[in-house]
Motif scaffolding. Structure first.
Motif, PDB file in Angstrom:
ATOM      1  N   ALA A  10      14.185 -15.592   6.911  1.00  0.00           N
ATOM      2  CA  ALA A  10      13.280 -16.659   7.491  1.00  0.00           C
ATOM      3  C   ALA A  10      11.972 -15.960   7.757  1.00  0.00           C
ATOM      4  N   GLU A  11      11.992 -14.706   8.511  1.00  0.00           N
ATOM      5  CA  GLU A  11      10.764 -14.282   9.118  1.00  0.00           C
ATOM      6  C   GLU A  11       9.808 -13.920   7.811  1.00  0.00           C
ATOM      7  N   LEU A  12      10.240 -13.342   6.753  1.00  0.00           N
ATOM      8  CA  LEU A  12       9.378 -12.839   5.874  1.00  0.00           C
ATOM      9  C   LEU A  12       8.642 -14.187   5.129  1.00  0.00           C
TER      10      LEU A  12
ATOM     11  N   GLU B 271       4.738 -15.426   5.052  1.00  0.00           N
ATOM     12  CA  GLU B 271       4.492 -15.603   3.704  1.00  0.00           C
ATOM     13  C   GLU B 271       4.541 -14.372   2.908  1.00  0.00           C
ATOM     14  N   ILE B 272       5.499 -13.210   2.973  1.00  0.00           N
ATOM     15  CA  ILE B 272       5.575 -12.165   2.413  1.00  0.00           C
ATOM     16  C   ILE B 272       6.720 -12.428   1.507  1.00  0.00           C
ATOM     17  N   SER B 273       6.492 -12.062   0.347  1.00  0.00           N
ATOM     18  CA  SER B 273       7.362 -12.245  -0.950  1.00  0.00           C
ATOM     19  C   SER B 273       7.697 -11.148  -1.300  1.00  0.00           C
TER      20      SER B 273
ATOM     21  N   GLU C 293       0.775  -1.185   0.204  1.00  0.00           N
ATOM     22  CA  GLU C 293       0.027   0.042   0.035  1.00  0.00           C
ATOM     23  C   GLU C 293       0.737   1.192   0.058  1.00  0.00           C
ATOM     24  N   GLY C 294       2.291   1.030   0.203  1.00  0.00           N
ATOM     25  CA  GLY C 294       3.043   2.100   0.021  1.00  0.00           C
ATOM     26  C   GLY C 294       3.889   2.161   1.250  1.00  0.00           C
ATOM     27  N   GLY C 295       4.936   2.941   1.292  1.00  0.00           N
ATOM     28  CA  GLY C 295       5.732   3.135   2.333  1.00  0.00           C
ATOM     29  C   GLY C 295       6.496   1.768   2.691  1.00  0.00           C
ATOM     30  N   CYS C 296       7.073   1.706   4.054  1.00  0.00           N
ATOM     31  CA  CYS C 296       7.815   0.534   4.368  1.00  0.00           C
ATOM     32  C   CYS C 296       7.330  -0.196   5.563  1.00  0.00           C
ATOM     33  N   ALA C 297       7.155  -1.466   5.705  1.00  0.00           N
ATOM     34  CA  ALA C 297       7.117  -2.118   6.855  1.00  0.00           C
ATOM     35  C   ALA C 297       8.506  -2.227   7.544  1.00  0.00           C
TER      36      ALA C 297
END
Length: 156
Positions: free
Chosen positions: A90-92, A96-98, A30-34
């Protein structure tokens, strides 16, 4: 750059010296950074852009180090850049974040001191103020020093 051509990074120091933690800035759909921390799983926040994200990361790191200090919990040893990348991979995957690995920005953020060593100070108060402090301290079952320390922590 260091002599080997790699980035010049602040050293992770132990004891009373400043510690730097590597945080990962992952582009958000959605924009920005996690923002994630390989060393503090409690840290997850988000920023609108890089500058905002770095500010959010520094604030999150400040908050978590304060919580660790209150719990008298030792801060984790800061990860190296290589360790941080492995932990984030490993965390991503777990979340399940690609995201392509080259799209993730890693930034070392200085952590505020969590040194909980007691330091003796001298303070001057009017007699009336000292009487009020002692009355309040007694009312709360505290020593004068304990009351002043609690009051200062509540204020800051």
């Amino acid at each position: 750059m260091n002599r080997r051509g790699g980035p010049l990074l602040p050293p992770a120091r132990e004891g009373g010296s400043m510690r730097y933690y590597c945080l990962a800035f992952v582009p958000a759909p959605e924009g920005g950074c996690a923002i994630f921390s390989p060393d503090f799983p409690e840290i997850t926040t988000q920023g609108k852009g890089i500058a905002d994200s770095i500010e959010m990361a520094a604030d999150a790191l400040r908050c978590i180090t304060e919580e660790y200090a209150k719990m008298k919990k030792a801060l984790p040893t800061p990860s190296t850049l290589e360790e941080a990348k492995e932990k984030m991979k490993a965390e991503l995957e777990y979340l399940e974040i690609s995201v392509p690995s080259n799209a993730i920005l890693y930034q070392f953020i200085p952590a505020p001191s969590a040194d909980m060593a007691l330091v003796k100070i001298s303070a001057t108060f009017t007699r009336r103020t000292l009487e009020l402090i002692d009355t309040k301290a007694k009312l709360h079952g505290m020593t004068r020093s304990g009351f002043l320390a609690a009051a200062a922590q509540a204020y800051v």
